[in-house]
Design a protein around this motif. Sequence first.
Motif, mmCIF file in Angstrom:
data_model
loop_
_atom_site.group_PDB
_atom_site.id
_atom_site.type_symbol
_atom_site.label_atom_id
_atom_site.label_comp_id
_atom_site.label_asym_id
_atom_site.label_seq_id
_atom_site.Cartn_x
_atom_site.Cartn_y
_atom_site.Cartn_z
ATOM 1 N N VAL A 1 0.831 -1.145 -0.046
ATOM 2 C CA VAL A 1 0.011 -0.096 -0.059
ATOM 3 C C VAL A 1 0.926 1.093 0.060
ATOM 4 C CG1 VAL A 1 -1.813 1.304 1.289
ATOM 5 C CG2 VAL A 1 -1.732 -1.409 1.248
ATOM 6 N N MET B 1 -3.256 8.486 7.382
ATOM 7 C CA MET B 1 -3.038 7.340 6.501
ATOM 8 C C MET B 1 -1.742 6.563 7.170
ATOM 9 S SD MET B 1 -4.132 7.249 3.577
ATOM 10 C CE MET B 1 -5.065 8.224 2.426
ATOM 11 N N GLN B 2 -0.872 7.265 7.786
ATOM 12 C CA GLN B 2 0.079 6.547 8.324
ATOM 13 C C GLN B 2 0.105 6.247 9.821
ATOM 14 O OE1 GLN B 2 2.342 4.795 6.514
ATOM 15 N NE2 GLN B 2 1.755 6.000 4.475
ATOM 16 N N ARG C 1 0.281 4.721 13.423
ATOM 17 C CA ARG C 1 0.392 3.505 13.958
ATOM 18 C C ARG C 1 -0.690 2.890 14.585
ATOM 19 N NH1 ARG C 1 6.915 3.420 15.904
ATOM 20 N NH2 ARG C 1 7.555 3.986 13.724
ATOM 21 N N ALA D 1 -2.752 2.727 8.367
ATOM 22 C CA ALA D 1 -1.770 1.693 8.390
ATOM 23 C C ALA D 1 -1.916 0.811 9.606
ATOM 24 C CB ALA D 1 -0.296 2.426 8.355
ATOM 25 N N LEU E 1 -4.817 -1.382 9.317
ATOM 26 C CA LEU E 1 -4.615 -2.250 8.553
ATOM 27 C C LEU E 1 -3.935 -3.478 8.974
ATOM 28 C CD1 LEU E 1 -5.177 -3.315 5.476
ATOM 29 C CD2 LEU E 1 -2.839 -2.535 4.929
ATOM 30 N N ARG E 2 -2.801 -3.429 9.901
ATOM 31 C CA ARG E 2 -2.026 -4.315 10.503
ATOM 32 C C ARG E 2 -2.761 -5.139 11.372
ATOM 33 N NH1 ARG E 2 2.656 -4.103 8.000
ATOM 34 N NH2 ARG E 2 3.607 -2.132 7.512
ATOM 35 N N ILE F 1 3.655 -0.838 3.954
ATOM 36 C CA ILE F 1 3.074 0.126 3.619
ATOM 37 C C ILE F 1 4.098 1.339 3.330
ATOM 38 C CG2 ILE F 1 1.340 1.569 5.062
ATOM 39 C CD1 ILE F 1 0.546 -0.738 6.203
ATOM 40 N N HIS G 1 5.465 5.248 2.242
ATOM 41 C CA HIS G 1 5.213 6.736 2.072
ATOM 42 C C HIS G 1 5.577 7.106 0.568
ATOM 43 C CE1 HIS G 1 5.607 7.784 6.490
ATOM 44 N NE2 HIS G 1 5.218 6.553 6.488
ATOM 45 N N ASP H 1 11.703 2.997 4.628
ATOM 46 C CA ASP H 1 10.810 2.149 4.115
ATOM 47 C C ASP H 1 11.328 1.310 2.941
ATOM 48 O OD1 ASP H 1 8.907 2.470 6.272
ATOM 49 O OD2 ASP H 1 8.062 3.908 5.221
#
Length: 623
Positions: free
Chosen positions: A274, A282-283, A285, A290, A293-294, A302, A304, A492
Amino acid sequence: MLSGGPVWRPHPLYLDGLGITTSTSPPLLAGFTKKKNFTNMSAQKRKLEEENRVFQPRWETDYLFTDCKGKPMCLVCLETKSAMKDFNLSRHYNATHKEKYDKYTGAARAAIVADLKRKIHRQQSFFYQTSYVVSLELAKAKKPLSDGEMVKRCAVEMAKAFGDDNMAKNFERVSLSRRTVTRRIFDIQNHVEGKLREIMNDCKYFSLALDESTDVMDVSQLLIYTRAVNSSFEVHEELLKLVSLHDTTKGQDIFNAVESVVSEHGGFDKLSAVVADGAPSMQGRRTGFAGLLRQSGVDCPILHCIIHQVGNSMNFSHVMDLVTKVTNLIRGGNKSLNHRKFVAFLDEVSAAYGDLQMHTEIRWMSRGKCLERFFALRSEIPVFLEESIRCDTNFLCDMAFVADITSHLNRLNLQLQGRGQTVSDLYAHMNAFNAKLALFKEGFQSDRPNLAHFPSCEEMRKDAPKCEETMQTKYKAEIEKLQQQFKSRFQDFYAMQPRIALFTDPLSAAVSEQPPELQLELCELQADLFFQANRNERGISFWRLLPESRFPILRDFALSMASMFGSTYICESIFSMMKHIKSKERNRLTDETLFQLMQIGCTNIEIDIQSIVRQQERPQASH
């Protein structure tokens, strides 16, 4: 009534005939106070659809009419009647076609009917297909759906100009009203959606690119783009869905929207990566997309977005504030007269540029172009403003450095843009820029800085030699900061470096650095003379050569890497399209219509208009 004269009394039977109940006491007109309901006398007229009239098969041979979506249509002149009435059809036939066709009877008349029906169906199919073609072109050109009528008028006038009256009549019968074009767009989008479902079902892996922006009506639009690859390494980049978020845009809202869309295409089982921007929603934790989703059990990279990170890598506020202030003073807001005088002044003195360029944060590359022009006009601007604003040498040196380094960032930004790039391609561009930064840093370390790649700084060194010492210390430190920013922001991608190296050049990749499940097959691959002879092949073109029977694990790894996005550039380009489609003049588009127009406008799927026409039960030309 005269006083003292005889009194007229209506007979009770007469009043009953009028529906009036009378009484014997008193037998006068007072009985009119008690009335019956007169609805039986004047019943309401029934509506046409309530009559439940049906088409009679004999009308085809008797009057040359056929049933066209609930309305009788003449097979000869294509005129439709509003009601299924024998009298209406017979009157039309007797008045217009009886003299020509009444002489045919029996089998000959049935043959004429069959021939007319085939001819009508073929003509209407052409009209229908033309309507779809024009609607598709309107959608791709991002034009209003009501422009179909204008296209029709232009086509008719062009045919008349060429003297082809028959073609003009054909164009006039093509249906291109706003409602018709809307229906055509709906059918085309359903066709694209069907093929997209096939792509998602057949793919081995897919990745998602997510981005969120607001339209002209301040509605938050979440764009979900997919990059899917099948077992033959055929890559498809398509708009999966445009989700309108009318309430909040928190991480939970984004996750719910993405989960709902992806579940329609089989869920997250095939998800390889993603890519999204660095916004907390969006990011995050924990509560970001993100993190959620985890927490749902999906384990995939995931990333950036590289382009967002490059666009925000450096902060030049101390330079940009003054540049923006001066630019607005010359051509901002209600400075039209001042702007015209400035353009005339630059033309008079034969300046390097004919105008300044405005800067806006949402357009990442405008900063570099704005600084480049401002620095080139650094001598003309104070003269035009009559020395009201003066820039000292240190500021000009800072602006020269910022203009040069921003031009290099813009060049990197352009390399990162475009469709069809894999994550390894983008990673290569990023590594190349890191090498450039190391080169720039080394150039500023010497006693006499090497400014071959900094033309604006070179000009300032010629104009003010004293600024050379500042360049050695200050700008070297700025480049070091930029290096650290790249290292932290792109961690990442650095974590994926062994996988990217293997995908890029599997014949040279270190076997020991790869996961254990890939090592044995990789040893066989690197020892195979056939693949050694094809070392010139790179990326997807090389992995297509691998037979699945010999290298199933390596091939599966390559499919996963080939499906990964490296940036959300494709989302940014689609948002630019959205600004054209849903503009101030078209701000009442529904969310569904907006998505349909955007999906049709950006799809790479081949649209088969003929198959869409064949799917329609009974095409018709009138609307």
